[in-house]
Design a protein around this motif. Structure first.
Motif, PDB file in Angstrom:
ATOM      1  N   LYS A 197      22.723   4.364   7.496  1.00  0.00           N
ATOM      2  CA  LYS A 197      21.426   4.823   7.995  1.00  0.00           C
ATOM      3  C   LYS A 197      20.433   4.981   6.851  1.00  0.00           C
ATOM      4  N   LYS A 198      20.871   5.565   5.730  1.00  0.00           N
ATOM      5  CA  LYS A 198      19.983   5.724   4.573  1.00  0.00           C
ATOM      6  C   LYS A 198      19.535   4.367   4.042  1.00  0.00           C
ATOM      7  N   GLU A 199      20.467   3.445   3.948  1.00  0.00           N
ATOM      8  CA  GLU A 199      20.138   2.103   3.441  1.00  0.00           C
ATOM      9  C   GLU A 199      19.156   1.399   4.370  1.00  0.00           C
ATOM     10  N   LEU A 200      19.392   1.509   5.676  1.00  0.00           N
ATOM     11  CA  LEU A 200      18.473   0.893   6.633  1.00  0.00           C
ATOM     12  C   LEU A 200      17.087   1.527   6.578  1.00  0.00           C
ATOM     13  N   ASP A 201      17.044   2.857   6.427  1.00  0.00           N
ATOM     14  CA  ASP A 201      15.748   3.534   6.293  1.00  0.00           C
ATOM     15  C   ASP A 201      15.022   3.067   5.034  1.00  0.00           C
ATOM     16  N   SER A 202      15.772   2.946   3.955  1.00  0.00           N
ATOM     17  CA  SER A 202      15.178   2.489   2.696  1.00  0.00           C
ATOM     18  C   SER A 202      14.639   1.067   2.835  1.00  0.00           C
ATOM     19  N   LEU A 203      15.435   0.191   3.421  1.00  0.00           N
ATOM     20  CA  LEU A 203      14.987  -1.189   3.613  1.00  0.00           C
ATOM     21  C   LEU A 203      13.779  -1.254   4.535  1.00  0.00           C
ATOM     22  N   SER A 204      13.784  -0.419   5.555  1.00  0.00           N
ATOM     23  CA  SER A 204      12.658  -0.385   6.491  1.00  0.00           C
ATOM     24  C   SER A 204      11.382   0.046   5.768  1.00  0.00           C
ATOM     25  N   GLN A 205      11.483   1.076   4.934  1.00  0.00           N
ATOM     26  CA  GLN A 205      10.323   1.547   4.164  1.00  0.00           C
ATOM     27  C   GLN A 205       9.817   0.470   3.215  1.00  0.00           C
ATOM     28  N   GLN A 206      10.756  -0.209   2.537  1.00  0.00           N
ATOM     29  CA  GLN A 206      10.362  -1.285   1.618  1.00  0.00           C
ATOM     30  C   GLN A 206       9.640  -2.400   2.371  1.00  0.00           C
ATOM     31  N   LEU A 207      10.147  -2.742   3.540  1.00  0.00           N
ATOM     32  CA  LEU A 207       9.529  -3.793   4.345  1.00  0.00           C
ATOM     33  C   LEU A 207       8.129  -3.379   4.804  1.00  0.00           C
ATOM     34  N   LEU A 208       7.981  -2.126   5.230  1.00  0.00           N
ATOM     35  CA  LEU A 208       6.666  -1.645   5.647  1.00  0.00           C
ATOM     36  C   LEU A 208       5.669  -1.685   4.487  1.00  0.00           C
ATOM     37  N   LYS A 209       6.114  -1.232   3.306  1.00  0.00           N
ATOM     38  CA  LYS A 209       5.233  -1.259   2.131  1.00  0.00           C
ATOM     39  C   LYS A 209       4.854  -2.693   1.779  1.00  0.00           C
ATOM     40  N   THR A 212       0.962  -6.906   1.611  1.00  0.00           N
ATOM     41  CA  THR A 212       0.724  -8.334   1.811  1.00  0.00           C
ATOM     42  C   THR A 212      -0.333  -8.597   2.874  1.00  0.00           C
ATOM     43  N   PHE A 213      -0.239  -7.881   3.999  1.00  0.00           N
ATOM     44  CA  PHE A 213      -1.086  -8.204   5.140  1.00  0.00           C
ATOM     45  C   PHE A 213      -2.147  -7.150   5.440  1.00  0.00           C
ATOM     46  N   GLY A 214      -2.217  -6.090   4.649  1.00  0.00           N
ATOM     47  CA  GLY A 214      -3.147  -4.980   4.925  1.00  0.00           C
ATOM     48  C   GLY A 214      -4.591  -5.425   5.037  1.00  0.00           C
ATOM     49  N   PHE A 262      -5.794  -8.397   5.354  1.00  0.00           N
ATOM     50  CA  PHE A 262      -5.900  -9.396   6.426  1.00  0.00           C
ATOM     51  C   PHE A 262      -6.022  -8.701   7.776  1.00  0.00           C
ATOM     52  N   MET A 263      -5.180  -7.701   8.022  1.00  0.00           N
ATOM     53  CA  MET A 263      -5.209  -6.979   9.296  1.00  0.00           C
ATOM     54  C   MET A 263      -6.506  -6.191   9.444  1.00  0.00           C
ATOM     55  N   GLN A 264      -7.011  -5.610   8.342  1.00  0.00           N
ATOM     56  CA  GLN A 264      -8.277  -4.884   8.411  1.00  0.00           C
ATOM     57  C   GLN A 264      -9.412  -5.822   8.802  1.00  0.00           C
ATOM     58  N   GLU A 265      -9.414  -7.006   8.225  1.00  0.00           N
ATOM     59  CA  GLU A 265     -10.441  -7.998   8.542  1.00  0.00           C
ATOM     60  C   GLU A 265     -10.362  -8.411  10.008  1.00  0.00           C
ATOM     61  N   ILE A 266      -9.152  -8.650  10.499  1.00  0.00           N
ATOM     62  CA  ILE A 266      -8.980  -9.037  11.905  1.00  0.00           C
ATOM     63  C   ILE A 266      -9.421  -7.896  12.823  1.00  0.00           C
ATOM     64  N   THR A 267      -9.074  -6.664  12.480  1.00  0.00           N
ATOM     65  CA  THR A 267      -9.466  -5.511  13.288  1.00  0.00           C
ATOM     66  C   THR A 267     -10.986  -5.367  13.317  1.00  0.00           C
ATOM     67  N   LYS A 268     -11.603  -5.513  12.161  1.00  0.00           N
ATOM     68  CA  LYS A 268     -13.066  -5.430  12.076  1.00  0.00           C
ATOM     69  C   LYS A 268     -13.710  -6.516  12.934  1.00  0.00           C
ATOM     70  N   GLN A 269     -13.206  -7.730  12.831  1.00  0.00           N
ATOM     71  CA  GLN A 269     -13.731  -8.843  13.606  1.00  0.00           C
ATOM     72  C   GLN A 269     -13.542  -8.594  15.106  1.00  0.00           C
ATOM     73  N   HIS A 270     -12.388  -8.064  15.476  1.00  0.00           N
ATOM     74  CA  HIS A 270     -12.113  -7.762  16.885  1.00  0.00           C
ATOM     75  C   HIS A 270     -13.091  -6.714  17.407  1.00  0.00           C
ATOM     76  N   GLU A 271     -13.346  -5.677  16.620  1.00  0.00           N
ATOM     77  CA  GLU A 271     -14.291  -4.639  17.036  1.00  0.00           C
ATOM     78  C   GLU A 271     -15.697  -5.213  17.204  1.00  0.00           C
ATOM     79  N   GLU A 272     -16.086  -6.118  16.302  1.00  0.00           N
ATOM     80  CA  GLU A 272     -17.392  -6.764  16.424  1.00  0.00           C
ATOM     81  C   GLU A 272     -17.466  -7.567  17.715  1.00  0.00           C
ATOM     82  N   TRP A 273     -16.395  -8.288  18.034  1.00  0.00           N
ATOM     83  CA  TRP A 273     -16.372  -9.079  19.265  1.00  0.00           C
ATOM     84  C   TRP A 273     -16.447  -8.177  20.500  1.00  0.00           C
ATOM     85  N   VAL A 274     -15.732  -7.061  20.463  1.00  0.00           N
ATOM     86  CA  VAL A 274     -15.757  -6.129  21.599  1.00  0.00           C
ATOM     87  C   VAL A 274     -17.170  -5.582  21.777  1.00  0.00           C
ATOM     88  N   ASN A 275     -17.823  -5.198  20.673  1.00  0.00           N
ATOM     89  CA  ASN A 275     -19.199  -4.672  20.762  1.00  0.00           C
ATOM     90  C   ASN A 275     -20.153  -5.736  21.299  1.00  0.00           C
TER      91      ASN A 275
END
Length: 168
Positions: free
Chosen positions: A105-117, A122-124, A126-139
């Protein structure tokens, strides 16, 4: 280093580093060494050697492509049965189920945290840009909807006005 053109189809199947190694092997080995002139010619031994190198290279690639067992296929019961099999004749089996469960369980939690980071890093942006663009489209979509509603109301008023003018 120039293999004969007759071997081009074989040479294309090998990476350049292995082609170079094959050339060196043929021209510098102690036993059955070929001169560069002989190695440039057509010889069944050269063809056999290149085919052998291709087979070895493809086997290595195949072994490297094999992926390890996915974690979902490894269950605690599998681990325990393997341990029991290994220690059956040598020592009594100890109950370490809770300890193993905690470690996994500890190893899986550690790997999960590493993957999230990693994903966030890597994609932070990119995701912010997509979210911003989506909000503009919704508006923009909401503005268009309200404009359409306003136009419908105005059309309805105009139709009423025309109807009243026709009746007069």
């Amino acid at each position: 280093m120039r293999f004969n053109r007759a071997y081009m189809n074989l040479i294309k199947q090998l990476p350049p580093s292995l082609v170079e190694e094959s050339w060196k092997h043929l021209t510098t080995r102690k036993r059955n060494c070929l001169t560069e002139l002989e190695a440039c010619g057509i010889d069944p031994g050269i063809e056999d050697f290149l085919q052998h190198e291709i087979i070895v290279y493809n086997r290595k690639k195949k072994r490297q492509r094999r992926s390890p067992l996915p974690l979902e296929n490894l269950s605690y019961n599998t681990i325990m049965s393997n341990q029991e099999t290994q220690t059956q004749d040598t020592a009594p089996i100890c109950d370490h189920e809770e300890e193993i469960h905690c470690r996994v369980k500890k190893e899986l939690d550690s790997l999960s945290q590493q993957l999230l980071k990693f994903n966030e890093k890597t994609f932070g942006s990119f995701m912010q840009e997509i979210t911003k663009q989506h909000e503009e489209w919704v508006n923009a979509n909401n503005k268009l909807r309200s404009e359409i509603e306003r136009q419908k109301i105005q059309l309805h008023k105009t139709e009423k006005l025309l109807a009243s003018l026709k009746s007069q």
